[in-house]
Design an enzyme around this catalytic site. Sequence first.
Site, PDB file in Angstrom:
ATOM      1  N   GLU A 174       0.841  -1.251   0.068  1.00  0.00           N
ATOM      2  CA  GLU A 174      -0.133  -0.056  -0.089  1.00  0.00           C
ATOM      3  C   GLU A 174       0.864   1.142   0.002  1.00  0.00           C
ATOM      4  O   GLU A 174       0.549   2.162   0.920  1.00  0.00           O
ATOM      5  CB  GLU A 174      -0.979   0.049   1.075  1.00  0.00           C
ATOM      6  CG  GLU A 174      -2.048  -1.241   1.147  1.00  0.00           C
ATOM      7  CD  GLU A 174      -2.976  -1.122   2.145  1.00  0.00           C
ATOM      8  OE1 GLU A 174      -2.824  -0.476   3.271  1.00  0.00           O
ATOM      9  OE2 GLU A 174      -4.220  -1.604   2.002  1.00  0.00           O
ATOM     10  N   GLU A 378      -5.696  -8.274  -1.189  1.00  0.00           N
ATOM     11  CA  GLU A 378      -6.239  -8.127  -0.004  1.00  0.00           C
ATOM     12  C   GLU A 378      -7.629  -7.675  -0.286  1.00  0.00           C
ATOM     13  O   GLU A 378      -8.148  -6.683  -0.891  1.00  0.00           O
ATOM     14  CB  GLU A 378      -5.672  -7.028   1.056  1.00  0.00           C
ATOM     15  CG  GLU A 378      -4.412  -7.286   1.552  1.00  0.00           C
ATOM     16  CD  GLU A 378      -4.069  -6.274   2.696  1.00  0.00           C
ATOM     17  OE1 GLU A 378      -4.664  -5.552   3.193  1.00  0.00           O
ATOM     18  OE2 GLU A 378      -2.755  -5.808   2.677  1.00  0.00           O
TER      19      GLU A 378
END
Length: 481
Positions: A174, A378
């Site tokens: 991320e 995810e």
Amino acid sequence: MTFPKNFLWGGATAANQIEGAWNVDGRGPSVADHFTSGSMNEERFFTYEILEDKNYPSHEASDFYNHYKEDILKLSEMGLKAYRMSISWTRILPKGIGEINQKGIEFYHDVFKLLKKYNIEPIVTISHYDIPMALAKEYGGWDHRVFIDAYIEYCNIIFKEYKDYVKYWVTFNEINVLPNGFGDMTAAGLLPKKDSPVFVMSEEKSQLNRRFQALHNQFVASAKAVKIGKEISDTFSFGCMLSGNLQYPYTANPKDQILAQEAFSFTNYFCGDVQCRGEYNPATKKFFEEKNIKINIEENDLSILKSGTVDFYGFSYYMSTCISSENFVKDAPGNMSIGISNPYLESSEWGWQIDPEGLRYYLNQIYGRYQLPIMILENGLGAIDTIEDNKINDDYRISYLKQHISQIKEAIKGGVEVIAYTSWGVIDLVSLSSGQMSKRYGFIYVDKHDDGTGTLERKKKKSFDWYKQVIRSNGENLENI
Ligand code: BGP
């Protein structure tokens, strides 16, 4: 058949949220080991010292370090084709650079051997919110270029050690939580002067410069890793990993459309363009100018970025919010984000809005721009699970995942190339935002509680068998599973 034959059905975890054994067998502390636990209403804190009266959930976490054999066996029983995991940098290099910890090297050899035995493909995140504390303390965090050298040293070691086991590498988890302000400490280890909340979101000039310098340094490190990795093995494939950030215009007002468009570009294309296309886009350059952000870009940096682009686009996706040109209160929290709530959506117990179609929207947008293979690294529902009659009937989780997988299917039908889906927190682990254990994502329950008590015993949830069937049928016939 919609999903490709070799589709990587998997599960995902991160070292600092699952392994525990934070100071065992030579491992050095990471910044995440200095984060206290919190709750929905109570912030997590970073403390320089480990305080006796506080709970630091990463220290034991789900104790994967001592349960990995049992855990991987369960993953194989579920039929998992892929396991997205991260390596703990300080298990390999306790100080982040220099002396190597042989026991750490061996640990991951054992993990990878076992995965290979069960034909589970590892997808390895090199840095998942796991910054060496010693380096951060000495140099202040990723805004210092010593981090680039340390990261490359670490990459060189793990690439050479594990090249026979690992094909898929993800350089940073991320990475776009830096531009959006949530990742100063978690993603970049930008340590504050004194103990403070983990998610500070400072907009001070000096902090902005540090943040964007850290981001630039990570871009350079990522590109260098791709280059050296490919010299070490031509089988390696590299991915970026972004927090899939989606904000809808609140109304049909054109002003809202523009805002949503700009927000999407800033939170996704800013980083995506550097890692997939090898350059900062014009909007980003303008942003730097307007905010008067001064970062140091060294002579070869831009050519390094160009020569180290990724092979696939990875992202996490949990929820969406709205954006408006009017003065609405931002009342919808989310994954490293906050926005206005959407009247059409329901929320999880933690207030994250559930939006399966948003996943399809995001896939369409990203594939439209890059046309690279996509890994959804995810996705999942953080929820409170209860045990009744020795069973955990997590139908809410099944429903969430089913709806999201259906939307992936639609995107694939529309031409998007999705090659992997690794559901988050496949084995219960510590929540990043709250530090809680009770925010559970797994198919496998871990008997561990917010106060740190529990036997660590593992138990299959109802969703375990459901996911097993989804994998076995390669995502077909979802309605009847
Ligand atoms: C992402 C992180 C993960 C994970 C997940 C769920 O941002 O990459 O590490 O934790 O979000 O978030 P949370 O744990 O806060 O529910």
